[in-house]
Design a protein around this motif. Structure first.
Motif, short mmCIF file in Angstrom:
data_model
loop_
_atom_site.label_atom_id
_atom_site.label_comp_id
_atom_site.label_asym_id
_atom_site.label_seq_id
_atom_site.Cartn_x
_atom_site.Cartn_y
_atom_site.Cartn_z
N THR A 103 0.81 -1.11 -0.16
CA THR A 103 -0.03 -0.03 -0.02
C THR A 103 0.93 1.28 0.00
OG1 THR A 103 -1.54 -1.08 1.46
CG2 THR A 103 -1.88 1.11 1.12
N VAL A 104 0.75 2.13 -0.98
CA VAL A 104 1.32 3.42 -1.06
C VAL A 104 0.62 4.34 -0.45
CG1 VAL A 104 2.60 4.83 -2.49
CG2 VAL A 104 2.65 2.43 -2.84
N ASP A 105 0.89 4.88 0.76
CA ASP A 105 -0.10 5.85 1.37
C ASP A 105 0.26 7.37 0.83
OD1 ASP A 105 -1.15 3.61 3.36
OD2 ASP A 105 0.92 3.90 4.06
N ASP A 106 1.36 7.42 0.63
CA ASP A 106 1.83 8.78 -0.17
C ASP A 106 3.18 8.47 -0.72
OD1 ASP A 106 3.78 9.67 1.82
OD2 ASP A 106 2.06 9.73 3.29
N PRO A 107 3.73 9.55 -1.47
CA PRO A 107 5.06 9.13 -1.99
C PRO A 107 6.05 9.06 -1.03
CG PRO A 107 3.91 11.17 -2.82
CD PRO A 107 3.18 10.76 -1.80
N GLN A 108 6.05 9.09 0.33
CA GLN A 108 6.85 9.02 1.33
C GLN A 108 6.76 7.69 2.41
OE1 GLN A 108 8.24 13.54 1.98
NE2 GLN A 108 9.37 12.00 3.10
N ASN A 109 5.68 7.17 2.25
CA ASN A 109 5.39 5.95 2.94
C ASN A 109 4.56 4.86 2.42
OD1 ASN A 109 5.79 7.46 5.93
ND2 ASN A 109 4.86 9.05 4.68
N LEU A 110 4.92 3.73 2.70
CA LEU A 110 4.43 2.67 2.11
C LEU A 110 4.15 1.71 3.38
CD1 LEU A 110 6.95 3.54 0.16
CD2 LEU A 110 6.05 1.92 -1.17
N THR A 111 3.19 0.72 3.11
CA THR A 111 3.01 -0.52 3.98
C THR A 111 3.23 -1.94 3.23
OG1 THR A 111 1.71 0.78 5.36
CG2 THR A 111 1.51 -1.43 5.67
N VAL A 112 3.90 -2.59 3.64
CA VAL A 112 4.29 -3.92 3.07
C VAL A 112 3.58 -5.00 3.88
CG1 VAL A 112 5.81 -5.48 2.07
CG2 VAL A 112 6.19 -3.18 1.65
N LYS A 113 2.62 -5.84 3.35
CA LYS A 113 2.37 -7.18 4.06
C LYS A 113 2.85 -8.34 3.18
CE LYS A 113 -1.92 -9.43 5.80
NZ LYS A 113 -0.98 -9.96 7.09
N ILE A 114 3.46 -9.24 3.52
CA ILE A 114 4.06 -10.53 3.07
C ILE A 114 3.17 -11.56 3.16
CG2 ILE A 114 6.30 -9.38 2.90
CD1 ILE A 114 7.00 -11.76 4.75
N ARG A 115 3.03 -12.60 2.32
CA ARG A 115 2.46 -13.67 2.54
C ARG A 115 2.92 -14.76 3.62
NH1 ARG A 115 2.08 -17.05 -2.10
NH2 ARG A 115 3.95 -16.37 -2.79
N GLU A 116 1.90 -15.29 4.44
CA GLU A 116 2.54 -16.12 5.39
C GLU A 116 2.86 -17.54 4.84
OE1 GLU A 116 -0.18 -16.21 8.96
OE2 GLU A 116 -0.77 -14.22 8.41
N GLY A 117 3.63 -18.17 5.30
CA GLY A 117 3.91 -19.78 5.11
C GLY A 117 5.11 -19.81 4.01
N LEU A 118 5.53 -18.95 3.66
CA LEU A 118 6.99 -19.04 2.60
C LEU A 118 8.05 -19.16 3.30
CD1 LEU A 118 6.08 -15.77 0.39
CD2 LEU A 118 5.01 -18.34 0.24
N THR A 119 8.89 -20.00 2.73
CA THR A 119 10.12 -20.44 3.38
C THR A 119 11.47 -20.10 2.50
OG1 THR A 119 10.02 -22.57 2.65
CG2 THR A 119 8.78 -22.38 4.69
N PHE A 120 12.75 -20.09 3.06
CA PHE A 120 13.94 -20.22 2.17
C PHE A 120 13.95 -21.68 2.21
CE2 PHE A 120 14.34 -16.20 4.46
CZ PHE A 120 14.81 -15.13 3.58
N THR A 121 15.21 -21.92 1.38
CA THR A 121 15.47 -23.46 1.08
C THR A 121 16.05 -24.38 2.43
OG1 THR A 121 17.69 -22.70 -0.24
CG2 THR A 121 15.61 -23.03 -1.54
N ASP A 122 16.43 -23.43 3.21
CA ASP A 122 16.97 -24.21 4.35
C ASP A 122 15.79 -24.55 5.51
OD1 ASP A 122 16.41 -21.54 5.47
OD2 ASP A 122 18.59 -21.42 6.34
N GLY A 123 14.50 -23.99 5.14
CA GLY A 123 13.44 -24.20 6.00
C GLY A 123 13.02 -22.99 6.71
N GLU A 124 13.76 -21.97 6.86
CA GLU A 124 13.47 -20.94 7.59
C GLU A 124 12.20 -20.02 6.93
OE1 GLU A 124 15.07 -16.49 8.91
OE2 GLU A 124 16.56 -17.94 8.31
#
Length: 541
Positions: free
Chosen positions: A94-115
């Motif tokens: 979400t781009v609230d204005d040209p100086q502020n953003l909010t990022v929500k990432i998807r749950e349950g994603l992992t790196f290849t080492d399981g983290e």
């Protein structure tokens, strides 16, 4: 699932009003591969080049390493073939204005080492990339975030974790295309293990993308790197093949010979020796399409005869000594177009009518006049050379360019070959090279600013000539702060007119992506930035 998305191709700017990139990333139509009857387990062989550095996202700013990182990592967003964006790790931005953003990432994603991939993995990775003492080549990409400093170690105070899967980004100045940048490799997340031994991690990176290292010894330096599919990747770039065998070639001619012999599946760089015949050789398997690639050479101001007014006159004279039309016709057989600016015709905001662009036109008499004016300041001595990497297929055009200069100005001029790209870039990065050198830009994201800020802004990470002009910096700042696309592009064009006066780099031509593929693969598509969409490629039968 209902998807809401914004298409940025041909726009280049995000609206300053609240704006959302949202959707179910695993089903994004723009990025999906579609149905295929090919062998989903087959390994696809492709060409590549030895990376300049260990594979750390924030310290990789060249194409060879970048292609590998893009296959092994997933960013918040990705770019479809046409340059439009789609969500990958991000659930919404979400781009609230040209100086502020909010990022929500998807749950349950992992790196290849399981983290698990969390907001903290982005925050830690970006802080590492921005830390002055780490001297990362892509630190410039964090310049707009609150707390960034070139001079001292400082935490990015503009990054704040809201919860495990949400973080906010506060910028120190408006940057209306910031959300569009977030698919670039500098913004990739890193697992916690990376910070235990970053050097070791760079030799054997652990990513979160469609592909991963095949195992120990998968990266054979100067030979190639073997990637297999990541079975835990859950995103829009799920591979339709079993992995990538990326071969590092000493020459493009060798790569093309392998393609013709059936030893290579996909090639994204046809050698100049085959420009005249490759389309008839390959038929409908030949690729020749516009891409966001710009070619130039750079002369550092620190070199003798290239500082101050004398250097400015000599740069203009050299530029006007080059017969770009002839070189693109004879050497490149129409696969290049003479440059009229510092960007690319495929990017919104490009212009072929900038004030001062006549400095890019072949004008032998004016070139001689300007050279004589420079000689009146300080007589020329020595030989003019353009350094290039011999493993990249550059000898023919460099020879043609220096011959054009030599014939026009009557000076000694020649090419200066380096065996490998890594050797050339090492001297450029360390600021020890004593000649002009070939440069260019393959866009990180489809925006006009990307061709200007990273290359010519004061202290920018890819500013190889250490150019600095307050007037250019100010116009660039005004442009990136503008929320109207037309206004912003006008300011970027004014900024380019400053560049045309100073010539921190000498524009040569725009590149098409010129490649091809073998008879046993299908679903081969090259993207806006000239890189094949590897995950789509399948073996026939």
């Amino acid at each position: 699932m209902k998807r809401n998305k914004i298409t940025l191709a041909g726009v280049g700017l995000l609206s300053a009003s609240a704006l959302m990139l949202a959707g179910c990333a695993s089903g994004n139509d723009d990025a999906g591969t579609g149905e295929t009857e090919g062998d989903a387990t087959a390994i696809i062989s492709v060409n590549g080049s030895e990376p300049q550095n260990p594979l750390i996202p924030t310290n990789t700013n060249e194409v060879g390493g970048g292609k590998i990182l893009d296959a092994m990592f997933a960013g918040l967003i990705g770019y479809a073939a046409d340059g439009s964006v789609f969500n990958d790790v991000a659930e919404e931005i979400t781009v609230d204005d040209p100086q502020n953003l909010t990022v929500k990432i998807r749950e349950g994603l992992t790196f290849t080492d399981g983290e698990e991939v969390t907001a903290d993995n982005f925050i830690k990775a970006w802080n590492y990339g921005a830390l002055a003492s780490n001297e990362q080549l892509s630190s410039y990409f964090f310049e707009d975030i609150e707390g960034f400093s070139y001079d001292e170690d400082s935490e990015l105070s503009g990054l704040e974790e809201v919860d495990e899967y949400t973080f906010t980004i506060a910028l120190n100045k408006p940057a209306s295309d910031f959300a569009q940048r977030l698919g670039y490799s500098a913004y990739y997340p890193l697992p916690d293990v990376a910070f235990e031994d970053i050097a070791a991690f760079g030799e054997s990176p652990i990513g979160n993308g469609p592909y991963m290292l095949e195992g120990e010894g998968a990266w054979q330096h100067d030979v190639g790197i073997n990637l297999v599919t990541n079975p835990d990747y859950d995103g829009p770039r799920t591979p339709a093949n079993g992995g990538l065998d990326i071969k590092f070639y000493a020459s493009q001619d060798a790569a093309y010979a392998d393609l013709q012999a059936g030893e290579l599946d996909v090639l994204d760089a046809i050698p100049d020796s085959a420009f005249e015949t490759f389309e008839s050789d390959l038929g409908d398997r030949a690729v020749n399409q516009p891409s966001a690639v710009f070619q130039s050479f750079t002369i550092p101001e620190r070199l003798e005869h290239f500082g101050g007014e004398e250097g400015n006159l000599r740069r203009q004279a050299l530029s006007m000594s080059i017969n770009r039309e002839e070189i693109t016709d004879v050497i490149f057989q129409g696969t290049r177009t003479p440059a009229s600016d510092f960007t690319s015709p495929v990017i919104d905001g490009w212009s072929d009518s900038l004030e001062g662009a006549e400095v890019l036109a072949y004008d032998p008499e004016k070139a001689k006049e300007l050279w004589a004016e420079a000689d009146a300041i300080s007589p020329w001595s020595g030989e003019f050379q353009i350094a290039y990497n011999a493993d990249g297929g550059h000898q023919a055009w460099v020879d043609a360019t220096v011959n054009s200069i030599k014939n026009t100005l009557g000076i000694d001029a020649s090419g200066a070959p380096y065996p490998t790209f890594a050797e050339l870039r090492g001297e450029v990065t360390d600021r020890v090279i004593e000649t002009a050198f070939r440069t260019g830009w393959q866009a990180d994201y489809p925006g006009l600013y990307n061709f200007l800020g990273p290359l010519y802004a004061t202290n920018a990470g890819s500013n190889d000539g250490d150019y600095s002009n307050p007037e250019f910096d100010e116009l660039l700042s005004q442009g990136i702060s503008a929320t109207d696309a037309e206004e912003a592009n006008g300011l970027f064009q004014q900024a380019q007119e400053v560049l045309l006066r100073d010539l921190p780099a000498t524009p040569l031509w725009y590149s098409n992506v010129v490649g091809g593929f073998g008879e046993t693969v299908e679903n081969v598509e090259f993207g806006w930035n000239s890189v094949p969409l590897y995950e789509q490629i399948t073996k026939i039968g």
